[in-house]
Design a protein around this motif. Structure first.
Motif, PDB file in Angstrom:
ATOM      1  N   LEU A  14      13.121 -15.822   7.131  1.00 52.98           N
ATOM      2  CA  LEU A  14      11.985 -16.274   7.947  1.00 52.98           C
ATOM      3  C   LEU A  14      10.827 -16.689   7.046  1.00 52.98           C
ATOM      4  N   ARG A  15      10.532 -15.846   6.066  1.00 47.93           N
ATOM      5  CA  ARG A  15       9.386 -16.133   5.203  1.00 47.93           C
ATOM      6  C   ARG A  15       9.675 -17.264   4.230  1.00 47.93           C
ATOM      7  N   GLN A  16      10.873 -17.274   3.632  1.00 52.99           N
ATOM      8  CA  GLN A  16      11.174 -18.267   2.588  1.00 52.99           C
ATOM      9  C   GLN A  16      11.641 -19.597   3.172  1.00 52.99           C
ATOM     10  N   ASP A  17      12.716 -19.567   3.959  1.00 50.61           N
ATOM     11  CA  ASP A  17      13.313 -20.825   4.455  1.00 50.61           C
ATOM     12  C   ASP A  17      12.498 -21.417   5.595  1.00 50.61           C
ATOM     13  N   CYS A  18      12.253 -20.621   6.619  1.00 48.62           N
ATOM     14  CA  CYS A  18      11.471 -21.123   7.757  1.00 48.62           C
ATOM     15  C   CYS A  18      10.035 -21.347   7.279  1.00 48.62           C
ATOM     16  N   GLY A  19       9.568 -20.444   6.408  1.00 46.01           N
ATOM     17  CA  GLY A  19       8.194 -20.519   5.915  1.00 46.01           C
ATOM     18  C   GLY A  19       7.925 -21.775   5.101  1.00 46.01           C
ATOM     19  N   SER A  20       8.972 -22.379   4.526  1.00 43.71           N
ATOM     20  CA  SER A  20       8.749 -23.576   3.722  1.00 43.71           C
ATOM     21  C   SER A  20       8.204 -24.703   4.596  1.00 43.71           C
ATOM     22  N   CYS A  21       8.522 -24.695   5.865  1.00 37.23           N
ATOM     23  CA  CYS A  21       7.975 -25.722   6.777  1.00 37.23           C
ATOM     24  C   CYS A  21       6.909 -25.151   7.710  1.00 37.23           C
ATOM     25  N   MET A  74       4.241 -19.764   5.092  1.00 43.43           N
ATOM     26  CA  MET A  74       4.676 -18.402   4.743  1.00 43.43           C
ATOM     27  C   MET A  74       4.152 -17.381   5.747  1.00 43.43           C
ATOM     28  N   THR A  75       2.965 -17.665   6.315  1.00 41.27           N
ATOM     29  CA  THR A  75       2.404 -16.734   7.294  1.00 41.27           C
ATOM     30  C   THR A  75       2.617 -17.242   8.718  1.00 41.27           C
ATOM     31  N   MET A  76       3.449 -18.285   8.858  1.00 41.71           N
ATOM     32  CA  MET A  76       3.840 -18.840  10.161  1.00 41.71           C
ATOM     33  C   MET A  76       2.694 -19.532  10.895  1.00 41.71           C
ATOM     34  N   LYS A  77       1.625 -19.869  10.150  1.00 43.59           N
ATOM     35  CA  LYS A  77       0.502 -20.498  10.845  1.00 43.59           C
ATOM     36  C   LYS A  77       0.712 -22.006  10.990  1.00 43.59           C
ATOM     37  N   GLY A  78       1.880 -22.490  10.573  1.00 43.29           N
ATOM     38  CA  GLY A  78       2.196 -23.904  10.745  1.00 43.29           C
ATOM     39  C   GLY A  78       2.002 -24.678   9.467  1.00 43.29           C
ATOM     40  N   GLY A  79       2.681 -25.801   9.388  1.00 39.92           N
ATOM     41  CA  GLY A  79       2.616 -26.673   8.225  1.00 39.92           C
ATOM     42  C   GLY A  79       3.244 -27.966   8.689  1.00 39.92           C
ATOM     43  N   LEU A  80       4.351 -28.354   8.055  1.00 39.39           N
ATOM     44  CA  LEU A  80       5.135 -29.469   8.583  1.00 39.39           C
ATOM     45  C   LEU A  80       5.663 -29.082   9.967  1.00 39.39           C
ATOM     46  N   GLY A  81       6.079 -27.812  10.106  1.00 33.71           N
ATOM     47  CA  GLY A  81       6.572 -27.311  11.392  1.00 33.71           C
ATOM     48  C   GLY A  81       5.453 -26.681  12.209  1.00 33.71           C
ATOM     49  N   ALA A  82       5.731 -26.518  13.497  1.00 29.53           N
ATOM     50  CA  ALA A  82       4.755 -25.932  14.430  1.00 29.53           C
ATOM     51  C   ALA A  82       4.424 -24.501  14.024  1.00 29.53           C
ATOM     52  N   PRO A  83       3.231 -24.005  14.417  1.00 33.99           N
ATOM     53  CA  PRO A  83       2.940 -22.591  14.146  1.00 33.99           C
ATOM     54  C   PRO A  83       3.912 -21.695  14.910  1.00 33.99           C
ATOM     55  N   LEU A  84       4.367 -20.610  14.275  1.00 34.42           N
ATOM     56  CA  LEU A  84       5.298 -19.687  14.937  1.00 34.42           C
ATOM     57  C   LEU A  84       4.667 -18.307  15.078  1.00 34.42           C
ATOM     58  N   LEU A  85       3.336 -18.290  15.218  1.00 31.93           N
ATOM     59  CA  LEU A  85       2.642 -17.020  15.428  1.00 31.93           C
ATOM     60  C   LEU A  85       2.830 -16.596  16.886  1.00 31.93           C
ATOM     61  N   PRO A  86       2.734 -15.260  17.141  1.00 33.37           N
ATOM     62  CA  PRO A  86       2.988 -14.755  18.499  1.00 33.37           C
ATOM     63  C   PRO A  86       2.243 -15.523  19.588  1.00 33.37           C
ATOM     64  N   GLU A  87       0.956 -15.832  19.358  1.00 36.31           N
ATOM     65  CA  GLU A  87       0.189 -16.467  20.434  1.00 36.31           C
ATOM     66  C   GLU A  87       0.723 -17.849  20.817  1.00 36.31           C
ATOM     67  N   PHE A  88       1.457 -18.501  19.899  1.00 33.51           N
ATOM     68  CA  PHE A  88       2.008 -19.813  20.210  1.00 33.51           C
ATOM     69  C   PHE A  88       3.375 -19.702  20.889  1.00 33.51           C
ATOM     70  N   LEU A  89       4.015 -18.533  20.758  1.00 32.33           N
ATOM     71  CA  LEU A  89       5.375 -18.379  21.281  1.00 32.33           C
ATOM     72  C   LEU A  89       5.426 -17.598  22.582  1.00 32.33           C
ATOM     73  N   GLN A  90       4.345 -16.851  22.881  1.00 31.73           N
ATOM     74  CA  GLN A  90       4.363 -15.970  24.059  1.00 31.73           C
ATOM     75  C   GLN A  90       4.762 -16.696  25.341  1.00 31.73           C
ATOM     76  N   ALA A  91       4.200 -17.909  25.537  1.00 32.62           N
ATOM     77  CA  ALA A  91       4.393 -18.604  26.808  1.00 32.62           C
ATOM     78  C   ALA A  91       5.759 -19.288  26.890  1.00 32.62           C
ATOM     79  N   LYS A  92       6.496 -19.317  25.777  1.00 31.90           N
ATOM     80  CA  LYS A  92       7.772 -20.037  25.779  1.00 31.90           C
ATOM     81  C   LYS A  92       8.934 -19.074  25.973  1.00 31.90           C
ATOM     82  N   ALA A  93      10.001 -19.555  26.611  1.00 30.81           N
ATOM     83  CA  ALA A  93      11.161 -18.710  26.900  1.00 30.81           C
ATOM     84  C   ALA A  93      11.897 -18.396  25.597  1.00 30.81           C
ATOM     85  N   PRO A  94      12.088 -17.096  25.301  1.00 26.50           N
ATOM     86  CA  PRO A  94      12.764 -16.704  24.052  1.00 26.50           C
ATOM     87  C   PRO A  94      14.142 -17.344  23.886  1.00 26.50           C
TER      88      PRO A  94
END
Ligand code: HEC
Length: 103
Positions: free
Chosen positions: A32-39, A42-62
């Motif tokens: 999660l930190r290395q591979d997913c974090g590259s986009c 590292m702290t999931m606050k977003g980069g090339l990829g969307a932010p994956l912090l809890p507040e951005f994922l709560q409303a979406k179906a797991p």
């Protein structure tokens, strides 16, 4: 000896159904930190990829998010991880992200 073997055989039952084994959980956490974090950062606050912090994922179906991890999003840089991850592992990673990586 025989008693010990029985105890070991029963151990997987102690983990929640579908949860990866502890060693695998450590690998997935690293991924999660290395591979997913590259986009996603590292702290999931977003980069090339969307932010994956809890507040951005709560409303979406797991389950839908786990599908995204397995199949990627065609036409975007988000790659499919099927083959590297089982459905249970993808779901575990989403649950992990929804709790927050540092929790
Ligand atoms: C090569 C870059 C890249 C890598 C590596 C990557 N992602 Fe993504 N991911 C993206 C991009 C870009 C998007 C947004 C796509 C879009 O909708 O435009 C995305 C979207 C997502 C989404 C959907 C987010 C939402 O809010 O709907 C999830 C969940 C996700 N990624 C999880 C992961 C996980 C877990 C990993 C590691 C196993 C990972 N990603 C690795 C680039 C990446």
């Amino acid at each position: 000896m025989r008693r010990g073997a029985l105890l070991l055989a029963a151990l997987p039952l102690l983990a929640a159904a579908g949860d990866p084994a502890p060693v695998r959980q450590a690998e997935l956490d690293y991924m999660l930190r290395q591979d997913c974090g590259s986009c996603h950062g590292m702290t999931m606050k977003g980069g090339l990829g969307a932010p994956l912090l809890p507040e951005f994922l709560q409303a979406k179906a797991p389950d839908a998010l786990a599908e995204v991890v397995l199949d990627g999003i065609p036409g975007t840089p988000m790659p499919p991880w099927r083959g590297l991850l089982t459905a249970d592992e993808a779901r575990w990673m989403i649950d992990r992200l929804r709790r927050g990586l540092d929790q």
